[in-house]
Motif scaffolding. Structure first.
Motif, mmCIF file in Angstrom:
data_model
loop_
_atom_site.group_PDB
_atom_site.id
_atom_site.type_symbol
_atom_site.label_atom_id
_atom_site.label_comp_id
_atom_site.label_asym_id
_atom_site.label_seq_id
_atom_site.Cartn_x
_atom_site.Cartn_y
_atom_site.Cartn_z
ATOM 1 N N THR A 170 0.814 -1.222 0.000
ATOM 2 C CA THR A 170 0.000 0.000 0.000
ATOM 3 C C THR A 170 0.848 1.273 0.000
ATOM 4 O O THR A 170 0.335 2.353 -0.318
ATOM 5 N N ASP A 171 2.128 1.152 0.325
ATOM 6 C CA ASP A 171 3.007 2.328 0.334
ATOM 7 C C ASP A 171 3.801 2.486 -0.958
ATOM 8 O O ASP A 171 4.739 3.296 -1.017
ATOM 9 N N PHE A 172 3.412 1.765 -2.008
ATOM 10 C CA PHE A 172 4.219 1.818 -3.237
ATOM 11 C C PHE A 172 4.235 3.213 -3.861
ATOM 12 O O PHE A 172 5.143 3.557 -4.618
ATOM 13 N N THR A 173 3.246 4.054 -3.570
ATOM 14 C CA THR A 173 3.220 5.401 -4.161
ATOM 15 C C THR A 173 4.341 6.287 -3.628
ATOM 16 O O THR A 173 4.593 7.358 -4.193
ATOM 17 N N TYR A 174 5.018 5.848 -2.567
ATOM 18 C CA TYR A 174 6.100 6.652 -1.993
ATOM 19 C C TYR A 174 7.479 6.180 -2.453
ATOM 20 O O TYR A 174 8.496 6.598 -1.892
ATOM 21 N N ILE A 175 7.535 5.324 -3.470
ATOM 22 C CA ILE A 175 8.817 4.881 -4.028
ATOM 23 C C ILE A 175 9.584 6.104 -4.520
ATOM 24 O O ILE A 175 9.042 6.939 -5.255
ATOM 25 N N ASP A 176 10.866 6.205 -4.133
ATOM 26 C CA ASP A 176 11.603 7.445 -4.393
ATOM 27 C C ASP A 176 12.691 7.347 -5.454
ATOM 28 O O ASP A 176 13.409 8.330 -5.697
ATOM 29 N N SER A 177 12.844 6.184 -6.101
ATOM 30 C CA SER A 177 13.884 6.071 -7.128
ATOM 31 C C SER A 177 13.595 4.882 -8.034
ATOM 32 O O SER A 177 12.756 4.022 -7.721
ATOM 33 N N ASP A 178 14.324 4.830 -9.142
ATOM 34 C CA ASP A 178 14.166 3.709 -10.069
ATOM 35 C C ASP A 178 14.623 2.400 -9.429
ATOM 36 O O ASP A 178 14.039 1.337 -9.681
ATOM 37 N N VAL A 179 15.653 2.482 -8.610
ATOM 38 C CA VAL A 179 16.165 1.278 -7.946
ATOM 39 C C VAL A 179 15.116 0.719 -6.994
ATOM 40 O O VAL A 179 14.843 -0.495 -6.973
ATOM 41 N N THR A 180 14.514 1.603 -6.229
ATOM 42 C CA THR A 180 13.476 1.171 -5.291
ATOM 43 C C THR A 180 12.280 0.596 -6.040
ATOM 44 O O THR A 180 11.658 -0.374 -5.598
ATOM 45 N N LEU A 181 11.978 1.176 -7.193
ATOM 46 C CA LEU A 181 10.864 0.675 -8.007
ATOM 47 C C LEU A 181 11.157 -0.736 -8.511
ATOM 48 O O LEU A 181 10.277 -1.612 -8.487
ATOM 49 N N ALA A 182 12.384 -0.965 -8.963
ATOM 50 C CA ALA A 182 12.757 -2.300 -9.447
ATOM 51 C C ALA A 182 12.685 -3.326 -8.314
ATOM 52 O O ALA A 182 12.210 -4.457 -8.510
ATOM 53 N N LYS A 183 13.140 -2.942 -7.128
ATOM 54 C CA LYS A 183 13.082 -3.854 -5.976
ATOM 55 C C LYS A 183 11.632 -4.154 -5.596
ATOM 56 O O LYS A 183 11.302 -5.289 -5.230
ATOM 57 N N PHE A 184 10.775 -3.143 -5.697
ATOM 58 C CA PHE A 184 9.366 -3.358 -5.367
ATOM 59 C C PHE A 184 8.734 -4.337 -6.358
ATOM 60 O O PHE A 184 7.944 -5.207 -5.977
ATOM 61 N N SER A 185 9.092 -4.195 -7.639
ATOM 62 C CA SER A 185 8.557 -5.101 -8.648
ATOM 63 C C SER A 185 8.983 -6.538 -8.360
ATOM 64 O O SER A 185 8.174 -7.474 -8.455
ATOM 65 N N GLU A 186 10.258 -6.731 -7.978
ATOM 66 C CA GLU A 186 10.733 -8.070 -7.624
ATOM 67 C C GLU A 186 9.973 -8.608 -6.416
ATOM 68 O O GLU A 186 9.621 -9.796 -6.356
#
Length: 205
Positions: free
Chosen positions: A14-30
């Motif tokens: 539910t906190d995915f909207t606060y992702i702050d970088s491309d790296v964090t986004l890739a980790k969230f996808s994994e």
């Protein structure tokens, strides 16, 4: 998804909207794919397949300047409230005529400008008909004046011609009269048409 994952994983989802970088986004996808939950996987795939969704939801992925992003509401509550306000002002489930009447009355009260009661379609059509009739009448009168002017011009030209011929005849008569008085041998005679003819004759002297 609450029932599918533990509390920590649910909070991360539910906190995915606060992702702050491309790296964090890739980790969230994994992380999402590692959960092995079909519903959650499909939820995230939908966002990845539509390239516009993630930039609309995550500040770090948006092309908006940070200050513009921060000043933009994160919900549509304002618009929804506007709908409710509009419905309260104008009513709902109204007929077209009643809705228009309410709208006109509302504008009149707000602006102080009364609606024109003679501006309905029937009034506009009547005025258009009157304008067309007036235009046709003026055109007809103009043609009549043109015809009268032509007739007067023709009559005037005829009179001018007659006057010119009369003047020339007068001059000729005066000249012949003068010659007769001076003892000319020419005798003046007038034809039935009014033209003056001269014949040679012996002088009476």
């Amino acid at each position: 998804f609450r029932a599918m994952v533990n509390a920590a994983d649910f909070a991360r989802l539910t906190d995915f909207t606060y992702i702050d970088s491309d790296v964090t986004l890739a980790k969230f996808s994994e992380f999402v794919y590692s959960l092995g939950k079909k519903e959650i996987t499909n939820w995230w795939k939908h966002k990845e397949m539509n390239a516009w969704i993630i930039p609309c939801l995550i500040k770090s992925q948006s092309a908006f300047p940070p200050d513009v992003w921060d000043s933009t509401p994160s919900t549509t509550n304002t618009n929804e409230a506007q709908h409710a306000w509009t419905n309260a002002q104008t009513g709902t489930k109204l007929s077209v005529v009643e809705a228009l009447i309410r709208r006109v009355n509302s504008m009149s009260l707000r602006t102080g400008i009364l609606a024109n009661p003679n501006n309905e379609i029937v009034h506009r059509m009547a005025r258009n008909g009157q304008r067309h009739t007036a235009s046709a009448r003026k055109s007809r009168e103009s043609r009549q004046l043109t015809d009268v002017s032509k007739e007067l011009q023709m009559r005037l030209s005829a009179e001018v011609k007659k006057h010119r011929e009369s003047t020339e005849l007068t001059k000729a008569l005066k000249a012949q009269l003068k010659a007769a008085k001076e003892g000319s041998s020419e005798i003046l005679t007038a034809s039935s048409s009014g033209r003056v003819q001269t014949v040679s004759a012996r002088s009476g002297k």
